[in-house]
Design a protein around this motif. Sequence first.
Motif, short mmCIF file in Angstrom:
data_model
loop_
_atom_site.label_atom_id
_atom_site.label_comp_id
_atom_site.label_asym_id
_atom_site.label_seq_id
_atom_site.Cartn_x
_atom_site.Cartn_y
_atom_site.Cartn_z
N PRO A 1 0.83 -1.21 0.00
CA PRO A 1 0.00 0.00 0.00
C PRO A 1 0.86 1.25 0.00
CG PRO A 1 -0.80 -1.58 1.62
CD PRO A 1 0.51 -2.11 1.13
N GLY A 2 0.52 2.17 -0.86
CA GLY A 2 1.28 3.40 -1.01
C GLY A 2 2.17 3.43 -2.22
N ALA A 3 2.42 2.26 -2.83
CA ALA A 3 3.26 2.23 -4.03
C ALA A 3 2.58 2.92 -5.20
CB ALA A 3 3.61 0.78 -4.39
N GLY A 4 1.26 2.84 -5.28
CA GLY A 4 0.54 3.53 -6.34
C GLY A 4 0.65 5.04 -6.23
N THR A 5 0.70 5.55 -5.00
CA THR A 5 0.88 7.00 -4.81
C THR A 5 2.23 7.45 -5.32
OG1 THR A 5 -0.59 6.94 -2.89
CG2 THR A 5 0.89 8.84 -3.10
N LEU A 6 3.28 6.71 -5.00
CA LEU A 6 4.62 7.05 -5.48
C LEU A 6 4.70 6.98 -7.00
CD1 LEU A 6 6.80 5.13 -2.85
CD2 LEU A 6 5.92 7.47 -2.76
N PHE A 7 4.07 5.95 -7.59
CA PHE A 7 4.09 5.83 -9.05
C PHE A 7 3.36 6.99 -9.71
CE2 PHE A 7 1.95 4.41 -12.92
CZ PHE A 7 3.04 4.00 -13.69
N ALA A 8 2.21 7.38 -9.15
CA ALA A 8 1.45 8.49 -9.74
C ALA A 8 2.21 9.80 -9.66
CB ALA A 8 0.10 8.61 -9.03
N PRO B 1 12.67 12.10 -2.24
CA PRO B 1 13.63 11.69 -1.20
C PRO B 1 12.93 11.30 0.10
CG PRO B 1 13.63 14.08 -1.48
CD PRO B 1 12.78 13.53 -2.59
N GLY B 2 13.32 10.16 0.62
CA GLY B 2 12.74 9.67 1.87
C GLY B 2 11.42 8.96 1.74
N ALA B 3 10.88 8.85 0.54
CA ALA B 3 9.58 8.19 0.35
C ALA B 3 9.76 6.68 0.30
CB ALA B 3 8.91 8.69 -0.92
N ARG B 4 8.86 5.97 0.97
CA ARG B 4 8.93 4.50 0.97
C ARG B 4 7.54 3.96 1.30
NH1 ARG B 4 10.39 0.57 4.89
NH2 ARG B 4 10.76 2.23 6.39
N LEU C 1 4.99 9.19 1.96
CA LEU C 1 5.91 10.31 1.90
C LEU C 1 6.20 10.84 3.30
CD1 LEU C 1 4.31 12.37 -1.03
CD2 LEU C 1 5.99 10.54 -1.19
N PRO C 2 7.41 11.34 3.54
CA PRO C 2 7.64 12.07 4.80
C PRO C 2 6.77 13.32 4.86
CG PRO C 2 9.71 11.51 3.69
CD PRO C 2 8.62 11.20 2.73
N GLN C 3 6.53 13.77 6.07
CA GLN C 3 5.63 14.90 6.23
C GLN C 3 6.18 16.16 5.58
OE1 GLN C 3 2.69 14.58 7.32
NE2 GLN C 3 2.01 16.68 7.48
#
Length: 301
Positions: free
Chosen positions: A13-20, A69-72, A82-84
């Motif tokens: 979960p959250g990988a789709g946000t990074l891809f978008a 940077p820092g997103a995982r 994402l970091p805040q």
Amino acid sequence: MPRTRPTRAATVPGAGTLFALRAIGLVILARWLHSMGEMSHFLTALEAMASSPVACLNIVFLFLLIVLPGARARVERPFHPLPQWLRQALRFFGLLGCLFALWSIGAFVWFAGWRRAVHAVAETNGWLVVAPALYAAVVWICRPRALWRTNIAARRFALGRYAVSIDAATRTTIVWLESRKLGQYDARELSVRWPQGAQGQSAASRAVAATVAPDDIVTSTVVDAHATVAPAAAPGTSLVPVVPARTQTHTRTRELRPKIELLWDSPAAAGHNRQTVFRVRLATVSDREAARALDNALSQA
């Protein structure tokens, strides 16, 4: 021997946000490079970009959007990969880019007219419409939201931007504001306070069937001091107070979107008793259901 069927790796979960986000950044960068390639002198375009503060802000925005940077992506944080600081920066730069794009397009339409604007949209293959939409999409993806969705079975609750998790074994409650941890409390020391005496009604509904929503409870209210009453009435008729429309609208809004509080009352914390952990307005049906479920879970802890 029977051949084992290969299993696909589960999507985190959250990988789709990074891809978008990366896809939006690459699309904007590709269009930017294409526009620069159409110019006769590439070095002149670079010098013009270096002297433009808007172009410098776009470069920083594209760097953050593509590199992230820092997103995982993590299972325990499905809506906040994402970091805040990165989320806030992307939201800020995306809002600036969207406003600048809308202002530029509006100025062009104002001075050139609708016909030339439609012709320019056709020549740019719709980029004049797509560019503000991409910036707005970044702002929407990075919008304030809770850490996860409400999962009553897992004792995870989402109310607005706040997320609450209850560990049934240790009776520990952790409260999050987006991706920032607000604190860790004993579940027996937390309670939900409903507005205007709705807490008692909520407790009664839990004992019966837990099906009546707090916002459906109509509480008796005193007529406002600004309410106007008819000066006279015919014999045999009663005087009916007339409440102003603004007061009626405000009361209806408070009934539809009640504001609840999560209270922490610890006898061991001297001087810190009866603290408000957070105060949130229940804007949606899912928020109201999560608030009732949280109240039930805390009362059973």
